[in-house]
Scaffold this active site. Sequence first.
Site, PDB file in Angstrom:
ATOM      1  N   LYS A  29       0.833  -1.200   0.000  1.00  0.00           N
ATOM      2  CA  LYS A  29       0.000   0.000   0.000  1.00  0.00           C
ATOM      3  C   LYS A  29       0.872   1.257   0.000  1.00  0.00           C
ATOM      4  O   LYS A  29       0.662   2.177  -0.796  1.00  0.00           O
ATOM      5  CB  LYS A  29      -0.913  -0.021   1.240  1.00  0.00           C
ATOM      6  N   ARG A  99      -3.254   3.185   8.572  1.00  0.00           N
ATOM      7  CA  ARG A  99      -3.599   2.023   7.737  1.00  0.00           C
ATOM      8  C   ARG A  99      -2.489   0.991   7.723  1.00  0.00           C
ATOM      9  O   ARG A  99      -1.328   1.331   7.564  1.00  0.00           O
ATOM     10  CB  ARG A  99      -3.851   2.483   6.297  1.00  0.00           C
ATOM     11  N   GLY A 108      -8.401  -6.934   4.236  1.00  0.00           N
ATOM     12  CA  GLY A 108      -9.254  -6.965   5.416  1.00  0.00           C
ATOM     13  C   GLY A 108      -8.683  -7.713   6.610  1.00  0.00           C
ATOM     14  O   GLY A 108      -9.348  -7.856   7.628  1.00  0.00           O
ATOM     15  N   MET A 110      -5.909  -7.058   8.414  1.00  0.00           N
ATOM     16  CA  MET A 110      -5.331  -6.250   9.475  1.00  0.00           C
ATOM     17  C   MET A 110      -6.184  -4.997   9.631  1.00  0.00           C
ATOM     18  O   MET A 110      -7.141  -4.810   8.918  1.00  0.00           O
ATOM     19  CB  MET A 110      -3.890  -5.921   9.151  1.00  0.00           C
ATOM     20  N   ARG A 366      -3.401  -1.587  -6.213  1.00  0.00           N
ATOM     21  CA  ARG A 366      -2.572  -2.796  -6.084  1.00  0.00           C
ATOM     22  C   ARG A 366      -2.962  -3.739  -7.204  1.00  0.00           C
ATOM     23  O   ARG A 366      -4.058  -3.625  -7.773  1.00  0.00           O
ATOM     24  CB  ARG A 366      -2.812  -3.464  -4.735  1.00  0.00           C
ATOM     25  N   HIS A 484     -15.768  -8.694   0.564  1.00  0.00           N
ATOM     26  CA  HIS A 484     -14.694  -9.549   1.081  1.00  0.00           C
ATOM     27  C   HIS A 484     -14.789 -10.966   0.515  1.00  0.00           C
ATOM     28  O   HIS A 484     -13.807 -11.531   0.027  1.00  0.00           O
ATOM     29  CB  HIS A 484     -14.787  -9.573   2.607  1.00  0.00           C
ATOM     30  N   SER A 798      13.993 -42.139  -9.495  1.00  0.00           N
ATOM     31  CA  SER A 798      12.748 -41.379  -9.400  1.00  0.00           C
ATOM     32  C   SER A 798      12.387 -41.287  -7.926  1.00  0.00           C
ATOM     33  O   SER A 798      12.220 -42.316  -7.261  1.00  0.00           O
ATOM     34  CB  SER A 798      11.645 -42.071 -10.194  1.00  0.00           C
ATOM     35  N   CYS A 865       8.094 -38.670  -8.589  1.00  0.00           N
ATOM     36  CA  CYS A 865       6.765 -39.174  -8.951  1.00  0.00           C
ATOM     37  C   CYS A 865       5.825 -39.212  -7.756  1.00  0.00           C
ATOM     38  O   CYS A 865       4.811 -39.874  -7.784  1.00  0.00           O
ATOM     39  CB  CYS A 865       6.870 -40.527  -9.611  1.00  0.00           C
ATOM     40  N   TYR A 885      13.007 -34.267 -14.723  1.00  0.00           N
ATOM     41  CA  TYR A 885      11.567 -34.100 -14.940  1.00  0.00           C
ATOM     42  C   TYR A 885      10.806 -34.236 -13.621  1.00  0.00           C
ATOM     43  O   TYR A 885      11.342 -34.744 -12.636  1.00  0.00           O
ATOM     44  CB  TYR A 885      11.049 -35.135 -15.951  1.00  0.00           C
TER      45      TYR A 885
END
Length: 909
Positions: A29, A99, A108, A110, A366, A484, A798, A865, A885
Site C-alpha cells: 500500500k 492504515r 481486510g 489487518m 494494487r 470480502h 525417481s 513421482c 523431470y
Amino acid sequence: MMSTIKRVYTFGARKAEGKADMKNLLGGKGANLAEMCLLGLPVPAGFTITTEVCTEYYENNWQLPAELMPEVWAAMKKTEDIMGMRYGDSENALLVSCRSGARSSMPGMMDTVLNIGLCSATIPGVIRKTNNPRFVWDSYRRLIMMYADVVMEKADGLEPADGRGIRKQLDDLLDDYKHKKGYKSDTDLNADDLKYLAEEFKKRVHSSLGQPFPDDAKAQLEGGIKAVFKSWNGKKAVSYRRIEGIPDEWGTAVNVQAMVFGNMGDSSATGVAFTRNPATGDNTFYGEWLINAQGEDVVAGIRTPNPLNNETKNDQNSHLKSMQEAMPSTYKELCDIRDILETSFKDMLDIEFTIQEDTLYMLQCRAGKRTGTAALNMAMDMLSEGLIDERKAVMRVDPSQLDELLHPICDPAAEKKVNIFVKGLPAGPGAAVGKVVFTAEDAVVWNRKGEKVILLREETNPEDVEGMRAAEGILTARGGMTSHAALVARGWGKCCIVGAGQLHVDAASKKARVAGSDVVLKEGDTITLNGTKGNVYLGAIQLMDATENPRFQDFMKLVDKSRTMGVRTNADTPADAKIAREFGAEGIGLFRTEHMFYGEGSDQPLFLLRKMILSEGVNERKVALNELFKFVKKDIKATMEAMNGFPVTFRLLDPPLHEFVPQSPEKQAELAKSLGISVQAVAKRGETLHESNPMMGHRGVRLGVTYPEVSEMQIRAIFESAVELIKEGKDPRPEIMVPVTCDVSELDFTKKIADQVYAEVCSKFGIKEIEYKYGTMIEIPRACLLADRMAKSAEFFSFGTNDLTQMTFGFSRDDIGGFLNEYLDNKMLAADPFQTIDQDGVGQLIKMSVEKGRATRPDLKVGICGEQGGDPASVEFCYKSGLTYVSCSPFRVPIARLAAAQASIRGPR
Ligand code: ADP
Ligand code: MG
Ligand code: MG
C-alpha cells in the site's frame, strides 16, 4: 547505528520518498501510494512507517523504538504543510487514517482506523470549518467505535466472548437509541443525537475496557500505530498468512494519511474498482461505489453498492445510478487515471477512491486479484497490446489458478431441468455442490469429517477465511462483487455467489428463509452453486468438466518456450495416458502395475493375482502367473502405445500382498475351488501374509527377491509389448523401475532377472536390441545416503516422495491426519509435507542423492513421482535441485508445466 536508519517515508503533492519497487520496506500500500504521487495522481498526503519498524517493535518487546515518534512528527509537519492544516489544531485540525499494509496484500486481515485526531480540542474547530456538525459527530462516534475495537480491545489481546466485544456493545447502544427515538436508519440521526451517542460510547468504553478513550490527538496517533503493528499478529492475519504461505517475519508497514471524506453529503462518495473485469479478464472498467459513505462501506457489503458504469450493471444493481451517470466529469477523470495506472504498472489494478465534495482522491492501488480465466485472458491481451512481453505473460498466471480453468461446471442439460432457487452475483466461477453450513467453524469441522460443504453467510468477514477455504463454495446474502467474500474467493479460484438478497440468514438458528415464500434452508441441506451465472439450486446438479478456454493452448505454447525441465504424468491406464498426452505430458513417470487389480474391469486379473498370492510353491505360482501374464501385458502394451515416442516408467509390483487377500466368504470359496484346496486352507494362507507393519514389510523389491518369478513375469510383459510395438512400426520407450530399494544389491539382483528375460525375448522374436532403461525409485533414506552406489546399477532415479517423506519424518502417510492439524496450528510444521516437499529435511536428501548419483553416472536421469510432483513450490524446488523431470497426475500436468516455466524464468539452476 540505530539513529541512521530511516524509518519514515513521506508522500504527497506529486512527490514521494518511496516508489513502487520498495514493497518489502514500505508494504504494498505504502509503495503504491508513493508511486501514485510520483505519477501526479491526486493522493492525500501522508507518510509510511517501514516494515522494519514492525520487526523492531516485536524484537523490542512490543515497544516502539525511541527514535520513531520524533521522525513521525517531522513527517506529519510535511503532511500538514501540503494539506494546509495542522494535526491537533483547535481551528484547522488535520485528521488522519492509520492504515496497515504488508508486502503482499492481505485484504481486510489487518486493521485500519479512520478519523484519528478528533478530540475535545479539535472538534469545535472542525465544526466551525465544515459548518457540518452532523458530519463531525458522525465521524467522531465512528472513531470511538473503531478505536475502541481495534486499538483498545483487539490490539490489547482482549478476547471477549462472542457478541460481547466492544464494537457489538456500541452497535447495540446505537440500535437501542434509534429504537427509542423511532428512527429507521442511521441517516435519521441528527447532530445532537450523534453527539449524545458519542458521549454514551465513551462512557461504555471506559466502563467496559477499564480505560478512557484517549482525548488527545497525539496519544490517539501513537495508539493507532501500535495497533496496526499488533494486528500483524491478530488471529485472522495469522491464519490468512498460513493459507497463503506468507512468512511471519515480513511484518506490516503503517501508513498515516490525511483523511478525505466520502461522507460529507451527496457530492461525496467512495468506491472500489478494477481496471479490467477481474472475473472474465475483459478489458472494461469494472467497479462499485456508494454516495455519502466511507470506504469501508463498499467492501463490507453493508448495502448493495451502485454500479460504476454501464459495463458493471447487473440484475441486482441496474436500478441504482452509476457514477458514469451521476458524476460524469469525475467519472471521466477516473477513467484517465485508469489508463495512467495501467500504462505505468502494466497490470490490472484494484483501486480505492473517494470523492469529497466533487474532488476525486486516490487512496490505494494494487495488482488486482483475478480468476484463473481472467489471469490468462489478461496476460494474452496485454501481450498483444504490447504492454508486456512473453516471459511476463507466462509469469502472470499463478500455476494453481490453472486448476480453475479445468474446474467442473454445472452440466447445462441438467441445469435446464431445474428451477433457480435464488439468484445472486457471480463472484467466483465454476460450480460447487455441498451441504449448507452457517458458520466458518462448522465448515472446517464438517470438512475434516470429509463432508463437502457450502458456507452460507449473511456476509463474510475476515474471520471466516478458514471456513471459506474449507468450503466447496461460498454463498452470501449481502455484498457486491468487491465484497470480502468475492475478493477472497476469486483469489483462490473458488466458486462463490454473493448478494443473494432473497435469503434471510439466521446463523444462530442455522436456518435461512427465502423472502416471499415459506421455504427454509437448513443446515445439512444440499445445494448447488453456479458461480459463473450466480444461480443457486436446491439439491445436487450433475457437474461436468470445464469447457476449454480457446486461448489456453496458445498460452501453454508460450509456457513451453520458457520451460527447460520435463513434465511427465503418473498414469496407470491407457485412458489416463491419453488424457495426460492432451495436457502435454512428455511421458509417464509412474505406471503402477497394481492398478489393474483395482476398480472397474479388475475382476479377472484380481482373481488371478489372488490365486498367485495364495499359491504354495513356485510351480503353483508360475501357473497362476502365466494366466496373469496376458492381462499385465495388455495394459502395458496399450499404455506404451498411447505414449508412443515418449518414455513410460513401469514400476514393478509394489504393495504388500496381503492387501489383495480376499476377505469375503464367496471370494474365498471361489479361490479355494480354483486352487483345489479347502476354504479353511485359503483363509489360513491369507493369515500367514499378515504383517504388523506392512508399510515397512514384505513389499516392493522384496517381493521380487522372495518370488523372482513375479518380477520375471512383469519384465517379460514389458519387453514383449515393446517388441510387438516395434514390429508394428511404433516407438516404445519402456523404463523398468524397481521400488522400495535400500541397497544396490537389490538392484543387481533384479537386473540379473531382467538381463535373462531380455535375452530370451530377443531370441524368441529374433530381434537384436530393445531400447530400454533400468532404474529405481528412491524412497528410503538409506538409498539416498548410498545414492552413488545405487547409480552404478540404476540409469535413472525417481524420487518416491510419499514414502521418502514418511520414512524421513517417521510420519505414517495414513495416520498423519490424527496430529497434522495440531502441528500446523502450533506452527511446528509450515505445511503438510505430503503435499509440498519438506525442503529443509527431505529436500536435503533429494539434493544429496542427485549429487552423489551424478558423481557416479553423469548422465543419470532424475525425476520425482510423488504427490508433490504437481505442487508448484515443489516443482520449483525440483528445478533448482537439477531434476530432469517431474511427474504428476494428468490434471496437474499443465500446472507443473507452468510452474517449471516460471522457475526457469526466475533464474538458472
Ligand atoms: P484495507 O487494507 O483493509 O483495504 P485500508 O487501509 O485500505 O484497509 O482502509 C480501509 C478503508 O478506509 C478503505 O476503504 C480506504 O479507502 C478508507 N480509507 C483509508 N484511509 C483513508 C483516508 N485517509 N481518507 C479516506 N478514506 C480512507
Ligand atoms: Mg484498502
Ligand atoms: Mg512408494
